[in-house]
Design a protein around this motif. Structure first.
Motif, mmCIF file in Angstrom:
data_model
loop_
_atom_site.group_PDB
_atom_site.id
_atom_site.type_symbol
_atom_site.label_atom_id
_atom_site.label_comp_id
_atom_site.label_asym_id
_atom_site.label_seq_id
_atom_site.Cartn_x
_atom_site.Cartn_y
_atom_site.Cartn_z
ATOM 1 N N VAL A 42 0.737 -1.286 0.101
ATOM 2 C CA VAL A 42 -0.007 0.075 0.082
ATOM 3 C C VAL A 42 0.741 1.182 0.038
ATOM 4 O O VAL A 42 1.673 1.292 0.967
ATOM 5 N N HIS A 43 0.867 2.055 -1.154
ATOM 6 C CA HIS A 43 1.461 3.291 -1.348
ATOM 7 C C HIS A 43 0.484 4.399 -0.892
ATOM 8 O O HIS A 43 -0.508 4.408 -1.200
ATOM 9 N N LEU A 44 1.014 5.486 -0.348
ATOM 10 C CA LEU A 44 0.456 6.743 -0.119
ATOM 11 C C LEU A 44 -0.922 6.393 0.904
ATOM 12 O O LEU A 44 -1.806 6.796 0.733
ATOM 13 N N PRO A 45 -0.387 5.669 1.889
ATOM 14 C CA PRO A 45 -1.640 5.618 3.021
ATOM 15 C C PRO A 45 -2.030 6.649 3.709
ATOM 16 O O PRO A 45 -0.988 7.376 3.995
ATOM 17 N N GLN A 46 -3.345 7.099 3.694
ATOM 18 C CA GLN A 46 -3.427 8.427 4.521
ATOM 19 C C GLN A 46 -4.657 8.043 5.647
ATOM 20 O O GLN A 46 -5.387 7.076 5.646
ATOM 21 N N GLY A 47 -4.393 8.547 6.918
ATOM 22 C CA GLY A 47 -5.510 8.669 7.951
ATOM 23 C C GLY A 47 -5.827 7.280 8.411
ATOM 24 O O GLY A 47 -4.850 6.436 8.556
ATOM 25 N N ASP A 48 -7.023 6.956 8.227
ATOM 26 C CA ASP A 48 -7.426 5.604 8.821
ATOM 27 C C ASP A 48 -7.135 4.441 8.064
ATOM 28 O O ASP A 48 -7.407 3.361 8.315
ATOM 29 N N VAL A 49 -6.558 4.660 6.696
ATOM 30 C CA VAL A 49 -6.114 3.512 6.073
ATOM 31 C C VAL A 49 -5.117 2.619 6.767
ATOM 32 O O VAL A 49 -5.258 1.340 6.706
ATOM 33 N N ARG A 50 -4.429 3.244 7.409
ATOM 34 C CA ARG A 50 -3.416 2.446 8.235
ATOM 35 C C ARG A 50 -3.843 1.577 9.114
ATOM 36 O O ARG A 50 -3.414 0.422 9.260
#
Length: 190
Positions: A42-50
């Motif tokens: 996963v690239h460019l993970p933002q916010g709650d995506v992690r």
């Protein structure tokens, strides 16, 4: 391309803007049985995506890795060059640069069917176009593609030729001039 065992996923998810990373993660969760031997990056993970990645990793036991949000562009290109699929879902977009880069690096693009994506991708010939908020459609595409090595391998050369043709200023410039001339001659404002 078919021998590659990496799935690249653009991890952006913003409720009011573009990215739809949660829907892509849900689709990958639905494909857990067929993706066991793949690595998901996963690239460019933002916010709650992690947090969603950690949850899906735990409940599915899939091999999911996060690349930091501010990684070097070369790292993303290297990822595409090692990936079987490059998934990016969003509500609106022109011609997504990440889609073009994935195509150039030999990854099968799985992209939202927005604005100009169908100008580059013929669904099931050189990529897949999916609704941005329907994980079941994306999951079915992934399952289908994992059983069609020849399709994936053919797409790599199709995409490379398409990108070479369209980047050639000798081809692009006359086409753009023709479009502007046609628009100007049909304009109601002149």
């Amino acid at each position: 391309m078919s021998e590659r065992k990496i799935v690249a996923l653009k991890g952006r998810h913003e409720e009011t803007l573009l990215g739809r990373g949660f829907y892509a993660l849900k689709a990958l969760e639905m494909c857990k049985d067929v993706l066991r031997d793949h690595k998901i990056v996963v690239h460019l993970p933002q916010g709650d995506v992690r947090g969603a990645v950690n949850y899906i990793r735990t409940v599915t036991n899939l091999n999911i890795t996060l690349i930091p949000e501010h990684s070097k562009h070369e790292d993303i290109l290297t990822l595409f060059g090692q990936s079987k699929f490059a998934i990016a879902l969003g509500l609106i977009d022109g011609t997504p640069h990440s889609m073009l880069e994935a195509m150039m690096m030999g990854a099968w693009p799985i992209q939202s069917n927005t604005a100009d994506t169908d100008g580059w991708v013929t669904d099931s010939l050189n990529g897949s176009l999916v609704p941005p908020e329907d994980p079941s459609v994306l999951a079915e595409k992934i399952k289908f593609l994992l059983t069609n090595d020849q399709l994936l391998d053919n797409a790599s050369s199709i995409n490379f030729e398409l990108l070479l043709k369209r980047k050639d200023i000798g081809v692009v410039k006359p086409a753009i001039i023709s479009i502007y001339q046609r628009l100007a001659s049909n304009s109601k404002y002149y």
